[in-house]
Design a protein around this motif. Structure first.
Motif, PDB file in Angstrom:
ATOM      1  N   THR A   4      -2.335   5.894 -12.702  1.00  0.00           N
ATOM      2  CA  THR A   4      -1.081   6.567 -12.372  1.00  0.00           C
ATOM      3  C   THR A   4      -0.784   6.489 -10.884  1.00  0.00           C
ATOM      4  OG1 THR A   4      -1.479   8.102 -14.209  1.00  0.00           O
ATOM      5  CG2 THR A   4       0.204   8.716 -12.611  1.00  0.00           C
ATOM      6  N   LEU A   5      -1.797   6.624 -10.052  1.00  0.00           N
ATOM      7  CA  LEU A   5      -1.601   6.486  -8.602  1.00  0.00           C
ATOM      8  C   LEU A   5      -1.091   5.092  -8.246  1.00  0.00           C
ATOM      9  CD1 LEU A   5      -4.761   8.434  -7.393  1.00  0.00           C
ATOM     10  CD2 LEU A   5      -2.393   9.069  -6.894  1.00  0.00           C
ATOM     11  N   LYS A   6      -1.562   4.087  -8.976  1.00  0.00           N
ATOM     12  CA  LYS A   6      -1.056   2.728  -8.769  1.00  0.00           C
ATOM     13  C   LYS A   6       0.421   2.643  -9.121  1.00  0.00           C
ATOM     14  CE  LYS A   6      -5.345   0.133  -9.699  1.00  0.00           C
ATOM     15  NZ  LYS A   6      -6.004  -0.795 -10.664  1.00  0.00           N
ATOM     16  N   LYS A   7       0.812   3.281 -10.218  1.00  0.00           N
ATOM     17  CA  LYS A   7       2.195   3.212 -10.689  1.00  0.00           C
ATOM     18  C   LYS A   7       3.185   3.761  -9.670  1.00  0.00           C
ATOM     19  CE  LYS A   7       1.244   3.541 -15.669  1.00  0.00           C
ATOM     20  NZ  LYS A   7       1.387   4.401 -16.884  1.00  0.00           N
ATOM     21  N   VAL A   8       2.761   4.790  -8.940  1.00  0.00           N
ATOM     22  CA  VAL A   8       3.677   5.412  -7.970  1.00  0.00           C
ATOM     23  C   VAL A   8       3.429   4.911  -6.541  1.00  0.00           C
ATOM     24  CG1 VAL A   8       3.983   7.455  -9.399  1.00  0.00           C
ATOM     25  CG2 VAL A   8       2.214   7.458  -7.631  1.00  0.00           C
ATOM     26  N   ASN A   9       2.614   3.840  -6.415  1.00  0.00           N
ATOM     27  CA  ASN A   9       2.359   3.214  -5.120  1.00  0.00           C
ATOM     28  C   ASN A   9       1.677   4.173  -4.137  1.00  0.00           C
ATOM     29  OD1 ASN A   9       2.413   0.908  -3.525  1.00  0.00           O
ATOM     30  ND2 ASN A   9       4.393   1.388  -2.595  1.00  0.00           N
ATOM     31  N   LEU A  10       0.664   4.898  -4.640  1.00  0.00           N
ATOM     32  CA  LEU A  10      -0.019   5.895  -3.816  1.00  0.00           C
ATOM     33  C   LEU A  10      -1.538   5.698  -3.798  1.00  0.00           C
ATOM     34  CD1 LEU A  10       0.965   8.358  -2.142  1.00  0.00           C
ATOM     35  CD2 LEU A  10       0.458   9.799  -4.118  1.00  0.00           C
ATOM     36  N   LEU A  11      -2.015   4.625  -4.395  1.00  0.00           N
ATOM     37  CA  LEU A  11      -3.462   4.446  -4.509  1.00  0.00           C
ATOM     38  C   LEU A  11      -4.144   4.378  -3.146  1.00  0.00           C
ATOM     39  CD1 LEU A  11      -5.835   4.088  -6.440  1.00  0.00           C
ATOM     40  CD2 LEU A  11      -5.446   1.612  -6.352  1.00  0.00           C
ATOM     41  N   GLY A  15      12.986  11.113  -0.194  1.00  0.00           N
ATOM     42  CA  GLY A  15      12.042  10.704   0.837  1.00  0.00           C
ATOM     43  C   GLY A  15      11.184   9.502   0.497  1.00  0.00           C
ATOM     44  N   ILE A  16      11.441   8.853  -0.627  1.00  0.00           N
ATOM     45  CA  ILE A  16      10.600   7.742  -1.086  1.00  0.00           C
ATOM     46  C   ILE A  16      11.146   6.413  -0.574  1.00  0.00           C
ATOM     47  CG2 ILE A  16       9.883   6.476  -3.151  1.00  0.00           C
ATOM     48  CD1 ILE A  16       9.534   9.064  -4.580  1.00  0.00           C
ATOM     49  N   ASP A  17      10.243   5.549  -0.115  1.00  0.00           N
ATOM     50  CA  ASP A  17      10.631   4.247   0.416  1.00  0.00           C
ATOM     51  C   ASP A  17      11.146   3.351  -0.707  1.00  0.00           C
ATOM     52  OD1 ASP A  17       8.143   2.268  -0.383  1.00  0.00           O
ATOM     53  OD2 ASP A  17       7.461   4.309  -0.007  1.00  0.00           O
ATOM     54  N   ASP A  18      11.874   2.306  -0.326  1.00  0.00           N
ATOM     55  CA  ASP A  18      12.540   1.441  -1.308  1.00  0.00           C
ATOM     56  C   ASP A  18      11.549   0.748  -2.242  1.00  0.00           C
ATOM     57  OD1 ASP A  18      15.003   2.126  -0.326  1.00  0.00           O
ATOM     58  OD2 ASP A  18      15.213   0.343   0.949  1.00  0.00           O
ATOM     59  N   GLU A  19      10.417   0.284  -1.712  1.00  0.00           N
ATOM     60  CA  GLU A  19       9.428  -0.403  -2.551  1.00  0.00           C
ATOM     61  C   GLU A  19       8.892   0.531  -3.633  1.00  0.00           C
ATOM     62  OE1 GLU A  19       5.065  -2.664  -2.257  1.00  0.00           O
ATOM     63  OE2 GLU A  19       6.003  -1.839  -0.450  1.00  0.00           O
ATOM     64  N   SER A  20       8.552   1.757  -3.223  1.00  0.00           N
ATOM     65  CA  SER A  20       8.023   2.727  -4.187  1.00  0.00           C
ATOM     66  C   SER A  20       9.093   3.140  -5.189  1.00  0.00           C
ATOM     67  CB  SER A  20       7.491   3.964  -3.460  1.00  0.00           C
ATOM     68  OG  SER A  20       6.409   3.623  -2.602  1.00  0.00           O
ATOM     69  N   GLU A  59      11.499   1.325  -6.312  1.00  0.00           N
ATOM     70  CA  GLU A  59      11.629   0.239  -7.278  1.00  0.00           C
ATOM     71  C   GLU A  59      10.499   0.278  -8.305  1.00  0.00           C
ATOM     72  OE1 GLU A  59      11.766  -4.658  -7.300  1.00  0.00           O
ATOM     73  OE2 GLU A  59      12.309  -3.569  -5.485  1.00  0.00           O
ATOM     74  N   MET A  60       9.280   0.547  -7.837  1.00  0.00           N
ATOM     75  CA  MET A  60       8.135   0.623  -8.744  1.00  0.00           C
ATOM     76  C   MET A  60       8.302   1.783  -9.725  1.00  0.00           C
ATOM     77  SD  MET A  60       4.879  -0.167  -6.221  1.00  0.00           S
ATOM     78  CE  MET A  60       3.682  -0.035  -7.561  1.00  0.00           C
ATOM     79  N   ILE A  61       8.714   2.938  -9.227  1.00  0.00           N
ATOM     80  CA  ILE A  61       8.851   4.124 -10.082  1.00  0.00           C
ATOM     81  C   ILE A  61       9.992   3.932 -11.077  1.00  0.00           C
ATOM     82  CG2 ILE A  61       9.437   6.586 -10.066  1.00  0.00           C
ATOM     83  CD1 ILE A  61       7.938   6.667  -7.291  1.00  0.00           C
ATOM     84  N   THR A  62      11.066   3.279 -10.653  1.00  0.00           N
ATOM     85  CA  THR A  62      12.163   2.980 -11.570  1.00  0.00           C
ATOM     86  C   THR A  62      11.668   2.130 -12.739  1.00  0.00           C
ATOM     87  OG1 THR A  62      13.847   3.112  -9.840  1.00  0.00           O
ATOM     88  CG2 THR A  62      14.394   1.816 -11.788  1.00  0.00           C
ATOM     89  N   LYS A  63      10.861   1.123 -12.442  1.00  0.00           N
ATOM     90  CA  LYS A  63      10.299   0.271 -13.500  1.00  0.00           C
ATOM     91  C   LYS A  63       9.402   1.074 -14.432  1.00  0.00           C
ATOM     92  CE  LYS A  63      10.450  -4.098 -10.937  1.00  0.00           C
ATOM     93  NZ  LYS A  63       9.649  -5.178 -10.295  1.00  0.00           N
ATOM     94  N   VAL A  64       8.617   1.972 -13.855  1.00  0.00           N
ATOM     95  CA  VAL A  64       7.729   2.815 -14.670  1.00  0.00           C
ATOM     96  C   VAL A  64       8.548   3.694 -15.616  1.00  0.00           C
ATOM     97  CG1 VAL A  64       6.119   4.764 -14.585  1.00  0.00           C
ATOM     98  CG2 VAL A  64       5.811   2.830 -13.044  1.00  0.00           C
TER      99      VAL A  64
END
Length: 213
Positions: free
Chosen positions: A113-120, A159-164, A166-171
């Motif tokens: 899950t941490l990977k999915k939200v770009n927080l690992l 407050g979330i960056d564009d890369e994250s 995009e990742m969360i939208t896909k999730v």
């Protein structure tokens, strides 16, 4: 899981927040709630979750009324308003502590899950050192990690960056494919572009459909 709100109204003392809300949220769909700050979005989400009782009306989960039984919403996880975690624990430790309450998931699922939200890469940093966007991503992670049927996110991209983002939208789109009922609330309608099946606007105490597929 189907959620149906029937004639929902909410007052705090003499102040009306919501009035005669009638709406149905179906599985396998993403719904957006838009409205200015203070319009009642968070109040409506808290009513759905069972944190607030409506002044009148019914909240039905698969046709079972939860508010009259004074129950919390079943198989539901939510991020409403600001995330709140233990400041001196790391991101991973906070999720692990929450996961230990019901014991549904372990280390593998938390890491995924941490990977999915770009927080690992930030999992071992103390929560007190997290930026606004990192705190938001950890809040989203706690919603996702136990694979609930209903996922509710209030201002998910704050407050979330564009890369994250995009990742969360896909999730979230993948979660939709799994048959989840997903409700997002924001004051920025552009956050919902290409994501929601139906968008509702909260204005003048009522809910009106803005757009739908």
């Amino acid at each position: 899981m189907k959620i149906k709100l029937v004639d929902i109204s909410k007052k705090f003392k003499d102040t009306t927040i919501l009035e005669n809300i009638n709406v149905e949220f179906k599985p396998g769909k993403i719904y957006g709630l838009v409205g200015r700050n203070g319009a009642g979005k968070s109040v409506l989400l808290k009513i759905i979750c069972g944190f607030y009782n409506p002044t009148s009306g019914k909240v039905l989960f698969d046709d079972k009324c939860i508010n009259l039984e004074k129950e919390f919403a079943p198989s539901t996880r939510a991020l409403i308003e600001r995330p709140n975690f233990l400041p001196d624990a790391t991101g991973y430790q906070n999720l692990h502590l929450l996961a230990s309450i019901q014991g549904k998931v372990g280390e593998k699922e938390i890491i995924e899950t941490l990977k999915k939200v770009n927080l690992l890469s930030e999992k071992d940093k103390k929560y007190s050192k997290y930026s606004l966007g990192m705190k938001q991503k950890l809040g989203i992670a706690q919603v996702l990690m136990e694979d609930p049927e209903v996922e509710i996110l209030d201002e998910p991209f704050n407050g979330i960056d564009d890369e994250s983002k995009e990742m969360i939208t896909k999730v979230l789109l993948e979660e939709k494919k799994k048959g989840k009922t997903i409700i997002l609330a924001t004051h920025m309608k552009e956050d919902l572009n290409n994501l929601c099946d139906t968008v509702f606007k909260i204005e003048n105490y009522t809910l009106k459909e803005e757009s739908g597929k």
